[in-house]
Scaffold this active site. Structure first.
Site, PDB file in Angstrom:
ATOM      1  N   GLU A 147     -26.435  67.610  64.161  1.00 49.88           N
ATOM      2  CA  GLU A 147     -27.226  68.701  63.620  1.00 49.88           C
ATOM      3  C   GLU A 147     -28.364  69.018  64.587  1.00 49.88           C
ATOM      4  OE1 GLU A 147     -28.942  68.134  59.732  1.00 49.88           O
ATOM      5  OE2 GLU A 147     -29.588  70.197  59.613  1.00 49.88           O
ATOM      6  N   ASN A 291     -24.814  62.671  57.970  1.00 50.85           N
ATOM      7  CA  ASN A 291     -23.389  62.766  58.296  1.00 50.85           C
ATOM      8  C   ASN A 291     -22.525  62.186  57.174  1.00 50.85           C
ATOM      9  OD1 ASN A 291     -24.347  63.282  61.093  1.00 50.85           O
ATOM     10  ND2 ASN A 291     -24.843  61.102  60.963  1.00 50.85           N
ATOM     11  N   HIS A 323     -33.011  60.851  50.128  1.00 56.18           N
ATOM     12  CA  HIS A 323     -32.824  62.204  50.673  1.00 56.18           C
ATOM     13  C   HIS A 323     -31.440  62.365  51.319  1.00 56.18           C
ATOM     14  CE1 HIS A 323     -34.277  65.965  52.666  1.00 56.18           C
ATOM     15  NE2 HIS A 323     -33.406  65.588  53.598  1.00 56.18           N
ATOM     16  N   GLU A 324     -31.098  61.469  52.214  1.00 52.97           N
ATOM     17  CA  GLU A 324     -29.818  61.618  52.927  1.00 52.97           C
ATOM     18  C   GLU A 324     -28.649  61.433  51.957  1.00 52.97           C
ATOM     19  OE1 GLU A 324     -30.389  63.017  55.577  1.00 52.97           O
ATOM     20  OE2 GLU A 324     -32.408  62.297  55.988  1.00 52.97           O
ATOM     21  N   HIS A 327     -28.069  64.609  49.983  1.00 54.63           N
ATOM     22  CA  HIS A 327     -27.401  65.658  50.760  1.00 54.63           C
ATOM     23  C   HIS A 327     -25.891  65.656  50.542  1.00 54.63           C
ATOM     24  CE1 HIS A 327     -30.206  67.901  53.147  1.00 54.63           C
ATOM     25  NE2 HIS A 327     -30.654  66.890  53.855  1.00 54.63           N
TER      26      HIS A 327
HETATM   27  N1  BES Z   1     -30.657  66.904  58.231  1.00 57.47           N
HETATM   28  C1  BES Z   1     -31.902  66.268  58.490  1.00 57.47           C
HETATM   29  C2  BES Z   1     -31.963  65.593  59.820  1.00 57.47           C
HETATM   30  C3  BES Z   1     -32.019  66.490  61.030  1.00 57.47           C
HETATM   31  C4  BES Z   1     -32.975  67.438  61.166  1.00 57.47           C
HETATM   32  C5  BES Z   1     -31.142  66.365  62.046  1.00 57.47           C
HETATM   33  C6  BES Z   1     -33.017  68.233  62.296  1.00 57.47           C
HETATM   34  C7  BES Z   1     -31.177  67.168  63.153  1.00 57.47           C
HETATM   35  C8  BES Z   1     -32.122  68.099  63.293  1.00 57.47           C
HETATM   36  C9  BES Z   1     -32.204  65.211  57.435  1.00 57.47           C
HETATM   37  O1  BES Z   1     -31.568  65.369  56.231  1.00 57.47           O
HETATM   38  C10 BES Z   1     -33.657  65.288  57.163  1.00 57.47           C
HETATM   39  O2  BES Z   1     -34.086  66.265  56.630  1.00 57.47           O
HETATM   40  N2  BES Z   1     -34.409  64.278  57.557  1.00 57.47           N
HETATM   41  C11 BES Z   1     -35.837  64.253  57.457  1.00 57.47           C
HETATM   42  C12 BES Z   1     -36.313  63.249  56.462  1.00 57.47           C
HETATM   43  C13 BES Z   1     -36.311  63.740  55.062  1.00 57.47           C
HETATM   44  C14 BES Z   1     -36.727  62.655  54.119  1.00 57.47           C
HETATM   45  C15 BES Z   1     -37.171  64.960  54.851  1.00 57.47           C
HETATM   46  C16 BES Z   1     -36.324  63.864  58.827  1.00 57.47           C
HETATM   47  O3  BES Z   1     -35.524  63.449  59.630  1.00 57.47           O
HETATM   48  O4  BES Z   1     -37.528  63.981  59.055  1.00 57.47           O
HETATM   49 ZN    ZN Z   2     -32.475  66.755  54.956  1.00 56.39          ZN
END
Ligand code: BES
Ligand code: ZN
Length: 901
Positions: A147, A291, A323-324, A327
């Site tokens: 991503e 993922n 959170h993950e 998703h």
């Molecule tokens: N999908 C994101 C991770 C991501 C973001 C991958 C941008 C690549 C580029 C993941 O679900 C996410 O949002 N992670 C957050 C933490 C969450 C608790 C808000 C993060 O990584 O900060």
């Molecule tokens: Zn997220």
């Protein structure tokens, strides 16, 4: 080229790198309005990875079928970057170079049948990849991050979220170096091949977009557990880490199980595969990645034990694991049509993880922390050059749009939907959303339509929140009419113009309101013309025009309004509260957010008033009202210590800066110091007594109650150590601490109070923890955050420490990020060396990791809000970055925006 599971590895030696590595594209803006569906359906995808020492051969079989009605064009366009193309085959025939065109980011094949098998071979060099996107190395293993657009650095493919297909993935590698080979879905086959190599084949039965693809190969250990879902499916759960961390994963596993159970109970959502893997890596640009069935986590969001992790770290682990996991439904089963819709999955999933934490821990504390975070970080973002709606209209580099706005304001917008529809209505909407869109890639409008249709609500006006940027200001005026016995609230809204969006409309703003009488009793609003006859202490007043009037009838006396309860909308509320009103709210309001906000208002009014006195050359004074309020909190034996701790914590300097027309960094800092020190001085006995009550010698526990006591105790400690007379308190706490929360609070107190013991404390800490990466991050951060104009001069030395590494984002964030974003006194020091330091880091980092460099560069976004001298100094650094050669699109988008008018 069908895979037999063990195809032979072609190793191209480095000096025979005969294929030109195609480097990424130049930055060009993408518009939401230009969305076009992809003309092809990918019916299936087989991938084979032959992992070698320096190179990995990727072979793909893409089963294609042109969509009906798209017959006009027989060409196909695939994304691909930073790799070497070896061969292209269509239905078994190898293409010549005349049959396709290859640019730095696209492979276009000019003429292929409307249904065919496309086979591609390409070579990548993961071991050389420092951008932490695509396939890259970390410690003893290789892993992917796809991503948003990392899959195109792995192989040629339509790398966009609306192209979904079923993946079958075969990974082959040396068995000793890469004993663990993981991908999405179920492991269906494995075997040994020549030269000590082995292979595993994975099949993911769920169609997914390329951004959810993952691969992990290397030497990892794991812990294991199981979870039985509500329909009886037994799921195998594993957390993979490097061996040294194996005894710090239990909390992550427990959190995962809690998350799975909670999603069943609160949302009725069940896990859909037999296996769920989490892999922790030290080298990760973000917190974690969802993922399908193979989450990848920054080790900071997995590893936790009381000796190494603070209370906040534990909360982060639980929240991010949740959170993950969440998703899997909001993101994976239903995904985004395009990246402009990012808040569809992120805003909604943040809302879900906030609710999870609220149900597991303290709802009141969580609400306050989220409100504080939004106001101190998202509000400034939305007032600066990167301001954008939660669903942006335009981007150059999508990685720059994983923002506080898309995430936190996006979650606040979902929370307003929840407030408008209630829990039942919201759950009906979620149900319809999944019924309609399971296995689809959809838009924010689809989500809102499901919410509206399921409940018969018109959300047309509400959906403007997706299009309009900027923070609305809501002004409230009250009027009591003794003769008519009416109490009237006049509400007005306006949203200031923002970067790229000068005109604003009135939004639909739910202002949750209560009324409190002079004795501190909540009024039953159903007896004053609001609500439907049942007892009702809060009304959700809908401000959906520029101005609106709300009348309460049969009023005996003038009440005090309790406004924006629960922070019911992401707005700035203006109401002219008297100090007496605030004292009443603090003492009596049933809404914990408003109680906290009243305390914050008293404190921020006091600080800003003293800042003004200081700037006029007058001596600051401690307002009596604040002193009285703080005394009553310190002697309050009834309230939750966690809430008292939050209320006693002074508003952040970033939030105070946000309240000023032109930011006076030093004035704000001096005023905060003055207030903290005078409160500690005039209420020393109360602070000591409260501290003593919190440090009652009970053994460590991580219950919400124990966390609350540590919070309040350590807030008291921070006040007390501003006084020389309390200098030994922190030292004693340090010596007796049995957990990282108290240890860190003590060391911070020593360092920030300039204690003689600070140096020794830091040295001891370093000696004890130098081999623990995550703990060393804290050691770096404490020093980078020390508020002083000369902190910048210590940073180079910190970065020469053996534990520091330029290629590790956690380290860069601990030093550069903390300094630039959490140390206003240091970063904005008048000499300008703070700015110069950060610009140097941005320039150097951009060559290694553009995403991270762009995050650091965004520290300059607020440059126009400072005084003339600082503006000039920051502009100079921004121009210096901009002038650099071969700037990444990531950094150039940030810097160009900041410098543009
Ligand atoms: N999908 C994101 C991770 C991501 C973001 C991958 C941008 C690549 C580029 C993941 O679900 C996410 O949002 N992670 C957050 C933490 C969450 C608790 C808000 C993060 O990584 O900060
Ligand atoms: Zn997220």
């Amino acid at each position: 080229m069908a895979f037999a599971g063990a195809s032979s590895l072609i190793i191209v030696p480095f000096d025979h790198w005969e294929y030109q590595i195609m480097k990424g594209p130049a930055g060009k803006a993408i518009l939401r309005s230009e969305y076009k569906p992809y003309p092809w359906v990918v019916k299936g995808l087989k991938l084979k990875f032959d992992i070698g020492e320096a190179e990995t051969l990727v072979s793909s079989e893409i089963q294609l079928k042109r969509k009906p009605g798209m017959d006009g064009d027989s060409s196909i366009e695939l994304d691909g970057q930073d790799m070497a193309l070896k061969s292209v085959w269509v239905d078994g025939r190898e293409l010549s170079e005349d049959d396709y065109s290859l640019t730095s980011d696209k492979l276009v094949i000019s003429d292929i049948p409307s249904e065919c098998l496309l086979e591609i071979r390409n070579i990548i060099r993961p071991q050389k990849n420092t951008a932490l996107e695509g396939l890259y190395p970390s410690g003893q293993f290789l892993l992917t991050q796809c991503e948003a657009e990392g899959f195109r650095k792995i192989t040629y493919f339509p790398d966009r979220p609306d192209v979904m297909t079923r993946y079958e993935v075969t990974i082959e590698a040396d068995k000793d170096r890469y004993p663990v080979l993981l991908s999405n879905g179920n492991a269906i086959e494995s075997g040994e091949s020549d030269n000590g190599r082995h292979w595993v084949r994975w099949d993911d039965p769920f169609h997914k977009p390329s951004y959810l693809f993952a691969l992990v190969a290397g030497d990892l250990s794991h812990i294991e557990d199981t979870f039985t879902t509500m329909s009886g499916r037994k799921v195998q759960l594993r957390v993979y880490v490097e061996e040294e961390n194996i005894d710090r994963c239990d909390y992550a596993m427990e959190s995962l199980i809690r998350a799975m159970k909670w999603d069943e109970e609160r949302f009725g959502l069940e896990y859909d595969l037999d296996i769920y893997n989490i892999v922790a890596t030290n080298d990760f640009n973000m917190g974690a990645m969802e993922n399908k069935s193979l989450n990848i986590f920054n080790s900071r969001c997995v590893l936790a034990s009381p000796d190494t992790a603070t209370d906040n770290d534990f909360l982060v682990v639980e929240g991010v694991i949740g959170h993950e996991y969440f998703h899997n439904w909001t993101g994976n089963r239903v995904t985004c049509r395009d990246w402009f819709q990012l808040t569809l999955k992120e805003g909604l999933t943040v809302f879900r993880d906030q609710e999870f934490t609220s149900d597991m821990q303290s709802r009141a504390v969580k609400r306050i922390q989220d409100a504080r975070d939004l106001r101190s970080r998202q509000f400034p973002e939305d007032a600066g050059p990167m301001s954008h709606p939660i669903r942006p209209d335009k981007y150059v580099e999508i990685n720059n749009f994983y923002t506080m706005t898309v995430y936190q304001k996006g979650a606040a917008v979902i929370r307003m939907v929840h407030t408008l529809l209630g829990e039942d209505g919201f759950q009906k909407g979620m149900k319809l959303y999944f019924e309609r869109h399971d296995h689809q890639a959809v838009t924010c409008d689809d989500f809102i339509a499901a919410m509206a249709d399921a409940t018969g609500t018109d959300l047309g006006h509400f959906s403007e929140w997706y299009s309009q940027s900027g923070t609305p200001v809501v002004q409230v005026r009250a009027e009591f009419n003794q003769a008519a016995r009416t109490y009237t609230l006049h509400m007005q809204q306006h949203t200031p113009p923002t970067h790229g969006q000068p005109q604003k409309k009135a939004l639909m703003i739910p202002v949750k309101t209560g009324l409190i009488d002079g004795n501190g009793n909540e009024l039953d609003l159903s007896r004053h013309g609001h609500g439907h006859g049942e007892e009702n202490y809060s009304a959700v007043l809908i401000l959906d025009r520029d101005s609106k009037t709300f009348v309460f009838e049969d009023m005996d006396e003038e009440p005090v309004p309790s406004l924006l309860r629960g922070f019911s909308a992401p707005v700035k509320l203006e109401y002219d509260y008297s100090d007496a009103d605030l004292a009443l709210l603090m003492a009596h309001d049933n809404d914990t957010f408003v109680r906290w906000e009243a305390a914050q208002l008293l404190a921020s009014n006091a600080i800003l008033a003293q800042r003004e006195r200081i700037s006029r050359g007058e001596d600051p004074v401690l307002p009596e009202t604040l002193k009285t309020a703080v005394r009553s909190m310190l002697t309050d034996l009834q309230s939750d210590p966690a809430l008292l701790g939050e209320a006693l914590r002074l508003p952040g300097e970033d939030y105070l800066a946000e309240l000023m027309e032109e930011v006076d960094v030093d004035g704000i800092h001096q005023a905060c110091e003055f207030i903290r020190k005078s409160l500690a001085g005039s209420l020393e006995q109360e602070f000591r007594a409260c501290y003593g009550r919190m440090k009652d010698g009970a053994a460590y526990s991580n219950s919400p109650e124990a966390i609350g006591r540590r919070c309040l105790g350590n807030v008291c400690l921070a006040y007390l150590t501003t006084r020389d007379s309390a200098g030994d308190l922190a030292q004693r706490q340090l010596e007796s601490s049995d957990n990282m929360t108290d240890t860190l609070a003590a060391i911070s107190a020593l360092v920030y109070s300039g204690s003689d013991n600070a140096t020794a404390a830091l040295a001891d800490f370093e000696a004890r923890w130098r081999d623990n990466r995550l703990v060393m991050d804290k050691w770096f951060s404490i020093q980078a955050a020390r508020p002083s104009a000369d902190t910048v001069d210590c940073l180079d030395e910190l970065m020469e420490h053996p534990s520091f590494s330029y290629t590790n984002p956690n380290k860069v964030r601990a030093v550069v990020g903390i300094f630039a974003m959490a140390n206003p006194t240091g970063f904005h020091a008048a000499h300008g060396r703070g700015y110069e330091f950060v610009a140097d880091q941005v320039i150097a980092l951009d060559k290694l990791n553009p995403q991270l460099a762009a995050r650091m560069a965004s520290a300059f976004n607020s440059w126009k809000r400072y005084d003339k001298e600082r503006r000039a100094l920051m502009a100079k650094q921004l121009e210096r970055i901009q002038a650099g050669s071969s700037l990444s699109p990531d950094v150039s988008e940030i810097v160009n925006n900041a410098l543009s008018e």
